[in-house]
Design a protein around this motif. Structure first.
Motif, mmCIF file in Angstrom:
data_model
loop_
_atom_site.group_PDB
_atom_site.id
_atom_site.type_symbol
_atom_site.label_atom_id
_atom_site.label_comp_id
_atom_site.label_asym_id
_atom_site.label_seq_id
_atom_site.Cartn_x
_atom_site.Cartn_y
_atom_site.Cartn_z
ATOM 1 N N UNK A 22 32.074 -40.769 -16.501
ATOM 2 C CA UNK A 22 32.464 -42.143 -16.548
ATOM 3 C C UNK A 22 33.421 -42.219 -17.340
ATOM 4 N N UNK A 23 34.710 -42.135 -17.461
ATOM 5 C CA UNK A 23 35.628 -41.819 -18.855
ATOM 6 C C UNK A 23 36.088 -43.552 -19.202
ATOM 7 N N UNK A 24 35.906 -43.293 -20.493
ATOM 8 C CA UNK A 24 36.119 -45.314 -20.375
ATOM 9 C C UNK A 24 35.758 -45.949 -21.082
ATOM 10 N N UNK A 132 36.913 -51.602 -26.444
ATOM 11 C CA UNK A 132 36.831 -51.791 -25.199
ATOM 12 C C UNK A 132 38.232 -53.001 -25.535
ATOM 13 N N UNK A 133 38.522 -53.183 -26.516
ATOM 14 C CA UNK A 133 39.678 -54.016 -27.025
ATOM 15 C C UNK A 133 41.112 -53.209 -25.334
ATOM 16 N N UNK A 134 41.209 -54.043 -24.933
ATOM 17 C CA UNK A 134 42.258 -53.812 -24.060
ATOM 18 C C UNK A 134 44.164 -52.819 -24.651
ATOM 19 N N UNK A 145 37.779 -48.671 -10.772
ATOM 20 C CA UNK A 145 38.856 -49.633 -10.454
ATOM 21 C C UNK A 145 39.661 -48.756 -11.626
ATOM 22 N N UNK A 146 39.680 -49.452 -12.909
ATOM 23 C CA UNK A 146 40.247 -48.808 -14.205
ATOM 24 C C UNK A 146 39.466 -49.439 -15.409
ATOM 25 N N UNK A 147 39.340 -49.067 -16.296
ATOM 26 C CA UNK A 147 38.904 -49.127 -17.701
ATOM 27 C C UNK A 147 39.770 -49.396 -18.326
ATOM 28 N N UNK A 148 39.655 -49.981 -18.797
ATOM 29 C CA UNK A 148 40.189 -50.395 -20.066
ATOM 30 C C UNK A 148 39.751 -50.342 -21.848
ATOM 31 N N UNK A 149 40.678 -49.122 -22.893
ATOM 32 C CA UNK A 149 39.717 -48.943 -23.936
ATOM 33 C C UNK A 149 40.765 -49.077 -25.555
ATOM 34 N N UNK A 150 40.492 -48.757 -26.234
ATOM 35 C CA UNK A 150 41.075 -48.504 -27.614
ATOM 36 C C UNK A 150 41.036 -47.693 -28.621
ATOM 37 N N UNK A 193 47.196 -45.099 -18.811
ATOM 38 C CA UNK A 193 48.529 -46.222 -19.166
ATOM 39 C C UNK A 193 48.758 -46.913 -20.212
ATOM 40 N N UNK A 194 49.869 -47.419 -20.438
ATOM 41 C CA UNK A 194 49.573 -49.232 -21.501
ATOM 42 C C UNK A 194 49.202 -50.173 -20.422
ATOM 43 N N UNK A 195 48.119 -50.735 -21.489
ATOM 44 C CA UNK A 195 47.704 -52.029 -20.718
ATOM 45 C C UNK A 195 49.286 -53.361 -20.542
#
Length: 198
Positions: A22-24, A132-134, A145-150, A193-195
């Motif tokens: 589960x990447x992210x 999880x900050x974009x 769908x998508x995951x946002x990570x920092x 990719x960049x948010x």
């Protein structure tokens, strides 16, 4: 520091498998040991990841200061042996690694072959913080769908990873470990990719 090799490595292995599928996903690899007395030259989470991943059948390479002493620690506890970068099954990039050495790690790390793409290296990279900050948007297998990570680290790894993974199924998988013992995995199949700024 009390260390239960069987229990702790089994728990860490389950965490790594979960995060790799589960990447992210960010999980703590050493939640029960965060109050443990730190090891000399090595964070406990990094040591635990080595204890979990390494054995006598694989070789490792460490990039960063104190790599020799940390290598001796890993070898003594896992029976794995330090080896040249192009031969290593696991490449540990410490947080203080110099940019040129980070480039060399991705350039020389095993990418597998078309017949055996699994014969590739996994890169374990220390980072200051995972959250999880974009910052980056992840897509691919294991992500609905998508995951946002920092990922707070030298951003050089992003371009070097893209180059290393450009001939799929060849490439490298990555594991990030931060100073709070949080862990996140980035398989070669994950696109990033960049948010977008709204």
């Amino acid at each position: 520091m009390l260390f239960d090799k069987v229990h702790d490595t089994q728990e860490a292995f389950r965490t790594i498998l979960h995060c790799m599928s589960r990447p992210g996903t960010i999980q703590n690899i050493a939640s029960e040991r965060n109050d443990a007395e730190p090891l000399e030259h090595c964070d406990y989470a990094l040591f635990l990841s080595a204890m979990t991943l390494l054995d006598a059948e694989v070789g490792f390479h460490i990039i960063g200061s104190n790599s020799e002493r940390i290598g001796e620690l890993f070898a003594a506890h896992t029976l794995s042996k330090a080896t040249d970068l192009p031969k290593a099954d696991y490449v540990f990039i410490l947080q203080d690694a110099q940019p040129q050495l980070i480039r060399e790690a991705f350039l020389q790390a095993k990418k597998g072959t078309l017949r055996d793409p699994q014969q590739s290296a996994t890169i374990i990279m220390e980072t200051e913080m995972l959250s999880k900050i974009p910052q980056l948007t992840l897509q691919g297998p294991g992500i609905a769908t998508t995951e946002n990570v920092h990922i707070t680290a030298n951003e050089l790894w992003r371009d070097e990873r893209a180059t290393a993974n450009q001939e799929y199924p060849l490439g490298v998988d990555m594991i990030f470990i931060d100073r709070q013992s949080n862990l996140m995995c980035l398989p070669r199949t994950t696109m990033l990719k960049e948010c977008e700024v709204s």
